[in-house]
Design an enzyme around this catalytic site. Sequence first.
Site, PDB file in Angstrom:
ATOM      1  N   ASN A 106      46.765 -18.889  34.157  1.00  0.00           N
ATOM      2  CA  ASN A 106      46.248 -19.255  32.837  1.00  0.00           C
ATOM      3  C   ASN A 106      45.890 -20.735  32.903  1.00  0.00           C
ATOM      4  OD1 ASN A 106      45.737 -19.849  30.196  1.00  0.00           O
ATOM      5  ND2 ASN A 106      47.807 -19.398  29.434  1.00  0.00           N
ATOM      6  N   TRP A 107      44.592 -21.001  33.014  1.00  0.00           N
ATOM      7  CA  TRP A 107      44.160 -22.404  33.160  1.00  0.00           C
ATOM      8  C   TRP A 107      44.275 -23.173  31.843  1.00  0.00           C
ATOM      9  CZ3 TRP A 107      38.947 -22.088  36.428  1.00  0.00           C
ATOM     10  CH2 TRP A 107      39.269 -21.710  37.740  1.00  0.00           C
ATOM     11  N   LYS A 108      44.484 -22.471  30.740  1.00  0.00           N
ATOM     12  CA  LYS A 108      44.537 -23.101  29.401  1.00  0.00           C
ATOM     13  C   LYS A 108      43.274 -23.952  29.203  1.00  0.00           C
ATOM     14  CE  LYS A 108      49.495 -22.580  29.536  1.00  0.00           C
ATOM     15  NZ  LYS A 108      50.827 -23.042  29.131  1.00  0.00           N
ATOM     16  N   HIS A 112      49.456 -15.305  23.269  1.00  0.00           N
ATOM     17  CA  HIS A 112      50.137 -16.424  23.929  1.00  0.00           C
ATOM     18  C   HIS A 112      50.846 -17.271  22.874  1.00  0.00           C
ATOM     19  CE1 HIS A 112      50.924 -20.012  26.255  1.00  0.00           C
ATOM     20  NE2 HIS A 112      50.747 -19.268  27.341  1.00  0.00           N
ATOM     21  N   GLU A 127      51.178 -20.350  22.547  1.00  0.00           N
ATOM     22  CA  GLU A 127      50.420 -21.515  22.062  1.00  0.00           C
ATOM     23  C   GLU A 127      49.440 -21.089  20.964  1.00  0.00           C
ATOM     24  OE1 GLU A 127      49.115 -22.854  25.927  1.00  0.00           O
ATOM     25  OE2 GLU A 127      51.184 -23.394  26.387  1.00  0.00           O
ATOM     26  N   GLU A 132      57.176 -14.532  28.257  1.00  0.00           N
ATOM     27  CA  GLU A 132      57.090 -15.978  28.411  1.00  0.00           C
ATOM     28  C   GLU A 132      58.022 -16.642  27.408  1.00  0.00           C
ATOM     29  OE1 GLU A 132      53.212 -17.278  30.456  1.00  0.00           O
ATOM     30  OE2 GLU A 132      52.861 -17.295  28.313  1.00  0.00           O
ATOM     31  N   GLY A 191      55.740 -24.938  30.366  1.00  0.00           N
ATOM     32  CA  GLY A 191      55.333 -26.329  30.553  1.00  0.00           C
ATOM     33  C   GLY A 191      56.472 -27.325  30.491  1.00  0.00           C
ATOM     34  N   SER A 206      56.983 -22.113  33.654  1.00  0.00           N
ATOM     35  CA  SER A 206      57.370 -23.012  34.750  1.00  0.00           C
ATOM     36  C   SER A 206      57.607 -22.275  36.066  1.00  0.00           C
ATOM     37  CB  SER A 206      58.593 -23.849  34.357  1.00  0.00           C
ATOM     38  OG  SER A 206      58.302 -24.635  33.216  1.00  0.00           O
ATOM     39  N   GLY A 265      50.919 -21.090  34.504  1.00  0.00           N
ATOM     40  CA  GLY A 265      50.150 -22.149  33.852  1.00  0.00           C
ATOM     41  C   GLY A 265      49.853 -23.267  34.832  1.00  0.00           C
TER      42      GLY A 265
HETATM   43  P1  13P Z   1      53.544 -23.103  32.762  1.00  0.00           P
HETATM   44  O1  13P Z   1      53.519 -22.280  34.042  1.00  0.00           O
HETATM   45  O2  13P Z   1      52.725 -24.343  32.850  1.00  0.00           O
HETATM   46  O3  13P Z   1      54.924 -23.301  32.259  1.00  0.00           O
HETATM   47  O4  13P Z   1      52.783 -22.204  31.667  1.00  0.00           O
HETATM   48  C1  13P Z   1      53.132 -20.883  31.521  1.00  0.00           C
HETATM   49  C2  13P Z   1      52.165 -20.241  30.602  1.00  0.00           C
HETATM   50  O5  13P Z   1      52.115 -20.544  29.428  1.00  0.00           O
HETATM   51  C3  13P Z   1      51.256 -19.233  31.164  1.00  0.00           C
HETATM   52  O6  13P Z   1      50.590 -18.538  30.159  1.00  0.00           O
END
Ligand code: 13P
Length: 256
Positions: free
Chosen positions: A9-11, A98, A100, A170, A176, A216, A237
Amino acid sequence: MRRNIVAGNWKMNLDYEKGVSLFSEIVNMVKDEIVGDQQVVVCSPAIHLYSVAKLSTGVNNVAVGAQNIHQAESGAFTGELSATQVKSTGADYVILGHSERRAYFGETDASLVEKVDAALAHDLTPIFCIGETKEERESGKFFDVIESQLTNAVFHLNADQFSKLVLAYEPVWAIGTGLTASPEQAQEVHAFIRKTVATKYDQNVADNTSILYGGSCNPGNAKDLFSQTDIDGGLIGGASLKSRDFLDIVKVFNAK
Ligand code: 13P
């Protein structure tokens, strides 16, 4: 069908050129280094989708996904993308729910019901995210939270439709933050998710559901996490933005 999947997930990262270049690196590494049948999915920002989907054409194991869709078919929804539009780029997956998007964009179970339906109607595989906040974990209510996220957003599906979903656990406190759930903590929740799916549908549907862990996840902890019985891969992420790290996570399944 249950399968090992590692999804990036590149966000909201990478400009157009950097994204295409990272994706090309990933494709080349997959061609050179992947010997298993694990599925690699890259969920890029919308600006990359068409180009990266083209680069993935004919490459075994690699697919492309979006990070969100709007539930409507088309219309006056400035700034949004429909399932049809995403599908027309060549993408096959979409991340939905997600944390977020739930936290910053007001995504609710009710809108997720419609988004899941729209994705399935257009042959996009939802990677449906669930997970508890730090407070919910500390108060011990996390099983209830996860059960209600499933019940209220995806359990309206019939068994056939549900079998097309990929689930991702998640924990919000692990995203993160560098605070990964321990393999035991993650396994406990994954087993609970599978049991909840078996209760709603049946054991066969539950046994055929891919459940990914996200939060993470990195090349150092992926092996211990992915070796748990009910963990079928990861939603990655930060580590998906570095081709070497991402591939090392994907390669955990080479050894299996
Ligand atoms: P991180 O791997 O940066 O913690 O993010 C996880 C995530 O939100 C994947 O959708």
